[in-house]
Design a protein around this motif. Structure first.
Motif, PDB file in Angstrom:
ATOM      1  N   ASN A 116       0.907  -1.255   0.013  1.00  0.00           N
ATOM      2  CA  ASN A 116       0.110   0.083  -0.047  1.00  0.00           C
ATOM      3  C   ASN A 116       0.762   1.295   0.055  1.00  0.00           C
ATOM      4  N   LEU A 117       2.155   1.274   0.798  1.00  0.00           N
ATOM      5  CA  LEU A 117       2.915   2.354   0.756  1.00  0.00           C
ATOM      6  C   LEU A 117       3.228   2.789  -0.626  1.00  0.00           C
ATOM      7  N   LEU A 118       3.766   1.591  -1.369  1.00  0.00           N
ATOM      8  CA  LEU A 118       4.168   1.781  -2.720  1.00  0.00           C
ATOM      9  C   LEU A 118       3.088   2.384  -3.403  1.00  0.00           C
ATOM     10  N   LYS A 119       1.982   1.977  -3.402  1.00  0.00           N
ATOM     11  CA  LYS A 119       0.728   2.668  -4.114  1.00  0.00           C
ATOM     12  C   LYS A 119       0.533   4.141  -3.762  1.00  0.00           C
ATOM     13  N   CYS A 120       0.572   4.245  -2.567  1.00  0.00           N
ATOM     14  CA  CYS A 120       0.592   5.782  -2.088  1.00  0.00           C
ATOM     15  C   CYS A 120       1.478   6.512  -2.907  1.00  0.00           C
ATOM     16  N   MET A 121       2.820   6.118  -3.008  1.00  0.00           N
ATOM     17  CA  MET A 121       3.961   6.688  -3.589  1.00  0.00           C
ATOM     18  C   MET A 121       3.641   7.152  -4.989  1.00  0.00           C
ATOM     19  N   ARG A 122       3.041   6.131  -5.718  1.00  0.00           N
ATOM     20  CA  ARG A 122       2.509   6.143  -7.097  1.00  0.00           C
ATOM     21  C   ARG A 122       1.437   7.305  -7.154  1.00  0.00           C
ATOM     22  N   LEU A 123       0.576   7.225  -6.438  1.00  0.00           N
ATOM     23  CA  LEU A 123      -0.316   8.263  -6.412  1.00  0.00           C
ATOM     24  C   LEU A 123      -0.079   9.679  -6.132  1.00  0.00           C
ATOM     25  N   GLN A 124       1.044   9.687  -5.396  1.00  0.00           N
ATOM     26  CA  GLN A 124       1.646  10.896  -5.180  1.00  0.00           C
ATOM     27  C   GLN A 124       2.508  11.491  -6.194  1.00  0.00           C
ATOM     28  N   GLY A 125       2.758  10.818  -7.365  1.00  0.00           N
ATOM     29  CA  GLY A 125       3.332  10.997  -8.538  1.00  0.00           C
ATOM     30  C   GLY A 125       4.747  10.490  -8.665  1.00  0.00           C
ATOM     31  N   HIS A 126       5.082   9.928  -7.685  1.00  0.00           N
ATOM     32  CA  HIS A 126       6.547   9.111  -7.573  1.00  0.00           C
ATOM     33  C   HIS A 126       6.524   8.260  -8.661  1.00  0.00           C
ATOM     34  N   PRO A 127       7.450   8.061  -9.555  1.00  0.00           N
ATOM     35  CA  PRO A 127       7.512   7.142 -10.740  1.00  0.00           C
ATOM     36  C   PRO A 127       7.431   5.712 -10.212  1.00  0.00           C
TER      37      PRO A 127
END
Lengths: 280, 280
Positions: free
Chosen positions: A269-280
């Motif tokens: 979930n943390l990695l999905k959070c980062m994607r949604l925050q715009g991290h590639p």
């Protein structure tokens, strides 16, 4: 048959490790802030174990102890500061929070894109609207579904969710409807649990009442996904009476089943959070 | 037995009229902005009928025709302008919207306190979290529940929701769980509808498939709440085959049942919007 968590957990951890390494290679250190607003010893022990697991996956976990001298305004200010802090990618608020703090209000303030636990009002609404791709979904329902799908597909199946709590039962029911299962939600006001769950192939239990599912109400066709957590004689137990294990088609053990997968999914979930925050 | 809508509608209208008069006495004119982004003749006719009903209750309804020359950015700008305009107390976006416009995105932008239809992501999340007092709930599920409760209480009852659409089935299921019913959600992937609904006292239908509920799958114990809307031979019909009416305990007619109560509740929702916006 005992449903094994190991393969799922290994797959998730491999994916998370690869994702974390990719972020670090770009100079970003995946970081979760955990807010602990309780003196509950079980919660504190759970947090220590999460910090250790995060470390094993290369994820930084910053624990903020929110003491009893601080009020709701400070609680909300901490959440807003976490929303605004680009070095914090995920926020967890350990439950239960201290008396006098309003957790519901905070769930309407926390940035849904940093909501690792998937409990904010907006994420719950996205799930309810069938927009899971845009949402962070709570880890325990995800774990239940992953484990169930090792036994068979959910589309068109009759399934029961026993329990209607905000962290497991309710979002799980919505996620199962999204997967085209025919879903029955049972709970403490359900009058005949055995008859209610009888036509269902999959039974998801999340009540925290040990032995609620037992030889008296399960059948040989049932696949039991046990998200219950309780202590009985100092032993961690689920909702399903392990002595009835021979009487069902398949079940997840407690400990070692849903909880184990949940622990891994939190970091996915943390990695999905980062994607949604715009991290590639 | 036909379930009568009249008493409920009269009670809601009396309450709305009194509320509107109280606002006007304080110099506030309750106003809904209706955004029509379609050329669908049925929608346009429905809007005209709502404007008339609103007028009868003393509520101003401003219709904004959002033409095909305008794009998603203009759509979102209109929503934001409506959010910021203190003279607009409620916003309705007629469905379906034109191809090329993203309704989901708009549902995450519209101020939930102006969301007369109760369809924003945040309101759906509040309902899912059991926080209906803070939410605007969609009118059709509210109408279904009000009508069902004239027959009997829902707590502990087995109920079925047939249909899982975002405007009726899904929020209705959550609202029934909030009322402690044991809820089964059935839909197009459900394999045996008759067996699925058989143990349920209340059956809520919201599929828009005429005759989905019929003599072949209802029983003498069923109470049918019919939120279906479709046209058959130019006649408005629900999901329940009226020819099976003698075979059930009670049912709501179409037209004149759920739809009639829904039309009144929309305006009660406007008054709740105004309370949430801080109007006394």
């Amino acid at each position: 048959m005992k449903i094994e968590a190991k393969d799922i957990v290994d797959a998730i951890k491999a994916e998370v490790t690869a994702g974390v390494e990719a972020h670090k290679a770009r100079g970003v250190e995946p970081t979760i802030r955990v807010i602990v607003a309780t003196d509950d010893a079980a919660v504190l022990s759970y947090v220590r174990s999460k910090v250790k697991q995060a470390g094993n996956l290369g994820i930084a976990m910053e624990v903020v102890e929110f003491g009893p001298d601080k009020d709701q305004a400070a609680f909300e200010a901490l959440i807003r500061a976490s929303n605004d802090d680009a070095s914090i990618h995920g926020v967890m608020i350990e439950l239960p929070v201290r008396d006098g703090l309003d957790h519901d209000r905070v769930l309407s303030i926390l940035d849904p894109k940093k909501d690792v636990d998937g409990l904010t009002t907006l994420n719950q609404g996205l799930i309810q609207q069938g927009r899971e791709a845009e949402a962070i979904c709570p880890a325990t329902p995800q774990a239940c579904i992953r484990l169930a799908e090792t036994v068979g597909g959910l589309s068109g199946e009759r399934v029961a969710v026993v329990g209607r709590g905000p962290t497991v039962g309710k979002p799980l029911a919505a996620m199962l409807i999204n997967r085209s299962a025919t879903v029955t939600v049972a709970h403490s006001r359900t009058t005949d649990l055995a008859a209610t769950i009888a036509p269902c192939r999959f039974v998801f239990a999340a009540t925290g009442r040990p032995g609620l599912l037992n030889a008296g109400n399960v059948t040989a066709d049932h696949v039991i996904l046990d998200a219950g957590i309780a202590y009985k004689d100092d032993k961690l137990v689920g909702d399903f009476d392990a002595e009835a294990a021979e009487g069902v088609a398949a079940y997840t053990p407690v400990p070692g089943g849903v909880g184990r997968v949940t622990s891994a999914i939190i970091f996915a979930n943390l990695l999905k959070c980062m994607r949604l925050q715009g991290h590639p």
